[in-house]
Design an enzyme around this catalytic site. Structure first.
Site, short mmCIF file in Angstrom:
data_model
loop_
_atom_site.label_atom_id
_atom_site.label_comp_id
_atom_site.label_asym_id
_atom_site.label_seq_id
_atom_site.Cartn_x
_atom_site.Cartn_y
_atom_site.Cartn_z
N ALA A 123 29.67 60.45 41.37
CA ALA A 123 28.33 59.90 41.58
C ALA A 123 28.14 59.54 43.04
O ALA A 123 28.63 58.50 43.51
CB ALA A 123 28.13 58.66 40.69
N THR A 125 24.91 61.01 45.08
CA THR A 125 23.50 61.08 45.45
C THR A 125 22.69 59.94 44.85
O THR A 125 22.94 59.51 43.72
CB THR A 125 22.91 62.43 45.00
OG1 THR A 125 23.68 63.48 45.57
CG2 THR A 125 21.47 62.57 45.42
N GLY A 342 9.19 94.76 36.56
CA GLY A 342 8.51 93.78 35.72
C GLY A 342 9.42 93.12 34.69
O GLY A 342 9.22 91.95 34.32
N GLU A 365 26.12 70.81 47.20
CA GLU A 365 27.26 70.56 48.09
C GLU A 365 26.89 70.77 49.56
O GLU A 365 27.72 71.15 50.38
CB GLU A 365 28.47 71.44 47.72
CG GLU A 365 28.93 71.33 46.30
CD GLU A 365 29.61 70.01 46.00
OE1 GLU A 365 29.69 69.14 46.89
OE2 GLU A 365 30.06 69.82 44.85
N THR A 367 23.07 71.76 51.89
CA THR A 367 22.16 72.89 52.06
C THR A 367 22.71 73.87 53.08
O THR A 367 23.64 73.57 53.83
CB THR A 367 20.78 72.40 52.53
OG1 THR A 367 20.92 71.84 53.85
CG2 THR A 367 20.21 71.35 51.59
#
Length: 388
Positions: A123, A125, A342, A365, A367
């Site tokens: 944990a 962010t 398509g 992890e 940018t």
């Protein structure tokens, strides 16, 4: 130079490939669209020992090399990247605990983490802090033999299954620079005040949860301070993120490989103007570019894994691998969509999921722009070099 895998690595890849082809590929598209958690697959990954891959054999783990670690993420992501995420956060946290934890912490947690009986995540962010980890607001105040933790964490993989959950906190809000006041606490899932409040809706990366976690005056024993010393949290986390970038690079390879495989197969089956579209030069050029970029990304990624296996500081190498492989994955997914035409927009085909998952690889992890900064700083500081 030797660009081949060892016999053990070859065997490991063969086992993974068979597992992915028989257990993941047949169900990935349907389960992802249903929003189903892949509990059966998770149980089989535990049986294969994949949750213990980064744990020393002293504690019942596989103590794998980093090349094998990368192979795991490449092969599983070829089937379903979201499932690789379940192993990614777990492996990252296990590696950090094995490297930085106290003897008591290792003995208490690692044996059950190795079997998958326990799982974990990490944990970091917060709503207002992602790339700038020194800007976190989650605090831990010492009170006797405990810390009282308050704050909110975002985008936490494995949040509903993590026990313990390593949480980056500020144990000293006054020190300068800020990282000297940051620590990691191992928060047990049954701690009063610890709550997983919601699952965050996502474009892709499904199969595993990404959650908001609230810590409301959670009391955490001082014995759960990772390493037993305050102020080392950011260094502990950054060392783990170096390994995490390799995990993302491996996942990127898996996505790119599957996108290429799907494009190649489709191009030989789909006919236009009386012949397979694989016979048109425009399609051939696209396939050739995809294959070349994929193989270049693979060599760069396993080169960075080998540097970690040699015990070298590898922020330059893993930064390069993560940057290049993630961008290749995104481009491969887009090119495969163009080959499919398509049909690429239909949920009945694999490629739309691969595209949605590929986007995250250029963000997670760190940018792509952050990776460029990491690489440049390493070069300028003389911590790495390009060339012989």
């Amino acid at each position: 130079m030797d660009f081949t895998l060892s016999p053990d690595q070859e065997q490991f890849r063969a086992i993974l490939r068979d597992f992915v082809d028989t257990e993941i590929v047949p169900v990935a598209r349907d389960w992802e669209h249903e929003g189903r958690y892949p509990a059966e697959i998770v149980a089989k990954m535990a049986d294969l020992g994949l949750f213990g891959l980064m744990i020393p054999d002293t504690y019942g783990g596989g103590e794998a090399d980093f090349v094998s670690f990368t192979l795991m993420f490449e092969e599983i992501s070829r089937g379903w990247m979201g499932i690789a995420g379940i192993l990614g956060s777990h492996s990252l946290a296990c590696w950090m605990l094995a490297r930085h934890g106290t003897a008591e912490q290792k003995q208490r947690y690692l044996p059950e983490l190795a079997t998958g009986q326990r799982r974990t995540g990490i944990a970091l962010t917060e709503p207002d802090a992602g790339t700038d980890l020194q800007g976190i607001r989650t605090t831990a105040t010492r009170d006797g033999d405990s810390y009282v933790v308050s704050g909110t964490k975002m985008w936490i993989t494995n949040a509903r299954h993590a026990d313990p959950l390593p949480v980056l906190v500020k144990t000293d809000r006054t020190t300068t620079p800020a990282h000297k006041g940051m620590s990691v606490l191992l928060v047990d899932a049954d701690s009063p005040g610890f709550q997983v409040t919601r699952d965050i809706p996502k474009l892709g990366y499904k199969g595993t949860e990404s959650c908001e976690v609230v810590l409301d005056e959670v009391r955490v024993p001082a014995a759960n301070l990772l390493g037993g010393v305050e102020g080392r949290g950011l260094q502990q986390v950054l060392s783990a993120l170096e390994v995490g970038r390799l995990n993302i690079a491996g996942r990127s390879l898996g996505i790119a490989q599957r996108a290429y495989d799907e494009a190649l197969a489709y191009s030989t089956q789909r006919k236009a103007f009386g012949k397979p579209i694989a016979e048109f030069q425009a399609t051939q050029i696209r396939l050739a570019e995809m294959a070349t970029q994929l193989q270049a990304a693979r060599l760069l990624t396993y080169w960075s894994a080998s540097s970690l296996d040699r015990g070298e500081r590898s922020d330059l190498q893993t930064g390069m691998a993560k940057l290049f492989a993630s961008e290749v994955a995104l481009q491969a997914a887009q090119d495969s969509m163009r080959v499919h035409g398509g049909y690429s927009y239909s949920t009945e085909f694999e490629i739309e999921r691969l595209y949605r998952d590929s986007i995250l690889m250029t963000i997670g992890e760190g940018t792509s722009d952050v990776m460029r900064t990491v690489i440049a700083k390493s070069l300028i500081a003389g911590k790495g070099r390009v060339g012989w």
